[in-house]
Enzyme design. Structure first.
Site, PDB file in Angstrom:
ATOM      1  N   LYS A  81       0.846  -1.196   0.000  1.00 56.19           N
ATOM      2  CA  LYS A  81       0.000   0.000   0.000  1.00 56.19           C
ATOM      3  C   LYS A  81       0.884   1.249   0.000  1.00 56.19           C
ATOM      4  CE  LYS A  81      -3.933   1.787   2.730  1.00 56.19           C
ATOM      5  NZ  LYS A  81      -4.761   1.470   3.931  1.00 56.19           N
ATOM      6  N   SER A 159      -9.565   1.370   3.227  1.00 56.09           N
ATOM      7  CA  SER A 159      -8.849   2.194   2.271  1.00 56.09           C
ATOM      8  C   SER A 159      -7.860   1.409   1.408  1.00 56.09           C
ATOM      9  CB  SER A 159      -8.100   3.314   3.010  1.00 56.09           C
ATOM     10  OG  SER A 159      -7.087   2.788   3.856  1.00 56.09           O
ATOM     11  N   SER A 183      -9.494  -0.823   7.219  1.00 50.20           N
ATOM     12  CA  SER A 183      -8.940  -0.642   5.871  1.00 50.20           C
ATOM     13  C   SER A 183      -8.334  -1.876   5.241  1.00 50.20           C
ATOM     14  CB  SER A 183      -7.901   0.489   5.887  1.00 50.20           C
ATOM     15  OG  SER A 183      -8.518   1.723   6.118  1.00 50.20           O
TER      16      SER A 183
END
Length: 462
Positions: A81, A159, A183
């Site tokens: 990420k 997310s 997330s």
């Protein structure tokens, strides 16, 4: 093995590398070609790192050939990420306002650990801007589409949207993300994957952009629980948990009546209850109990303000307000929800939540896990969320409610796929345990995974 490499688990790939069946360079090239054939889609990968990946794969090949294999994931390609620094690259949290940051001088600590264990870094994945939404929508970088509906573009979950999509579409063998309010777990649940939320502070966050430091945790998105176990071992620089003989028999699992089971999509609830029935059939002692602490936490937020926003706005206020027009309006508004919260309310949130967390920890003694749907709804259609603010807000709140409670109350959590709803969309079952109980949770998780696949909770695995 006849199964395509991109459909294999990370551990299966590692075994084939260790046995000399798969060349790590060929494997790396396979994944890079798949990423290229996907159009180098920046809605999934913000930045692909082919030179680094190939160099790491070549080193893995040399180790495999010389008998210096470093472990079960040496040579396996993964994604990161875009909150984690990789040396020489700019970490942006998928936000236009951070694109001018200086490139990182060094890898984030967890990236360094993974590299030392031999994992191959394919690149940096997309996310909700500044990691602050459960839906995964990002107009600035593009929104990766959930692959489970051929007719309607649906939300990927956030997310860690690009992380999950990189795994489910076979563009990485596993992914590393963050979880401040769900997330990792939300996109894992919506994409038929396993998402592990670790205890806050278990893994080092040096070199990771924060959202709310007291709640931030590093997590993994994988194809199965065994991979989650192997990835966690790498990130902790520890031995994997022994999953041999893991069983549900005589495990006390609590269906936490109340906040975790309210306002659910009926089909999601039905799917999860059927799944829990399978756990009971595999020998688990499943009981229903009211757990007031979850409702108390919801009420506390309702009285004093959004917990994550209070801390997140303290971290990002100056950066956001210096260039607010460039921040996605829904993300900006969520941060600004904390703008006028008093010091009293902020203090009551912190102190009150800590007290509730202590009470919940005491209640959970003797409970192996609490069970609930990971997300109250299945992945919603994207278009209305983008065009209609009220629908965005409502869907985002529903997406985050169950998972965020685990963060603010200091729990460890795992989501495993448990079936599909009446629209054919994946549904996740969440298991939550006390802080720092990752080993017990992973053993419980792999037993649950086996039961949900039709076995009897006694998986013998890696």
């Amino acid at each position: 093995m006849n199964q395509p490499w991109h459909e294999m688990s990370a551990l299966a790939l590692g075994r084939e590398i260790g046995a000399g069946v798969i060349d790590p360079v060929d494997l790396c090239t396979h994944f890079l070609e798949r990423i290229k054939n996907a159009g180098n889609d920046t809605s999934i990968y913000l930045k692909v790192l082919p030179e680094r990946a190939r160099a790491e794969a070549e080193a893995a090949r040399d180790r495999a050939r010389s008998g210096l294999w470093r472990g079960p994931l040496d040579g396996v390609p993964v994604s990161w990420k875009d909150l984690f620094d990789t040396a020489g690259d700019t970490t942006t949290a998928a936000s236009p306002i951070l694109r001018q940051r200086k490139p990182a001088a060094t890898d984030a600590e967890v990236v360094r650990r993974a590299t030392r264990a031999g994992l191959v870094c394919l690149g940096k994945t997309n996310l909700t801007e500044l990691a602050f939404s459960g839906l995964g929508i990002n107009p600035a970088t593009g929104t990766p589409v959930n692959p489970f509906d051929d007719e309607h573009a649906r939300a990927p979950g956030g997310s860690s949207s690009g992380a999950a999509i990189s795994v489910v579409r076979g563009l990485a063998a596993a992914a590393v993300g963050s979880d401040t309010g769900g997330s990792v777990r939300i996109p894992a649940a919506w994409n038929r994957l396993v998402g592990l939320k670790t205890t806050n502070g278990l893994l080092p966050t040096e070199g990771m952009l924060p959202l709310a430091p007291s709640l931030d945790s590093i997590g993994t998105i994988t194809r199965d629980v065994a991979d989650a176990n192997a990835m966690l071992a790498v990130l902790r620089e520890s031995k994997p948990v022994d999953l041999t003989g893991a069983s549900l028999r005589q495990r006390r699992l609590v269906i936490a009546e109340g906040a975790l089971w309210r306002d659910l999509d009926p089909s999601v609830e039905e799917t999860v209850r059927v799944a829990i029935g399978k756990l009971a059939a595999a020998g688990a002692d499943v009981v229903m109990e009211p757990v007031d602490e979850f409702a108390e936490a919801v009420a506390l937020v309702g009285s004093h303000g959004p917990y994550v926003a209070v801390e997140g706005y303290a971290v990002w206020r100056d950066t956001i307000e210096a260039d607010a027009k460039r921040v996605y309006r829904h993300v900006r508004d969520r941060f600004r929800a904390a703008k006028n919260i008093s010091s009293y309310d902020a203090g009551r949130l912190r102190l009150g939540m800590a007290e509730i967390a202590r009470n919940l920890d005491s209640r959970m003694v003797g409970c192996d896990a609490m069970l609930s749907p990971t997300v109250a709804i299945s992945a919603p259609v994207l278009a209305p969320l983008v065009d209609e603010p009220e629908r965005y807000i409502k869907a985002n709140l529903k997406a985050l409610l169950n998972t965020t409670l685990g963060n603010v109350l200091g729990l460890t959590a795992l989501t495993v796929p448990c079936g599909k709803d009446d629209k054919g969309l994946p549904v996740g079952l969440m298991l939550m345990t006390r802080a720092n109980q990752e080993a017990a949770l992973l053993r419980l998780g792999i037993a649950a995974e086996r039961a949900l696949e039709g076995g009897q909770g006694g998986r013998q695995d890696d």
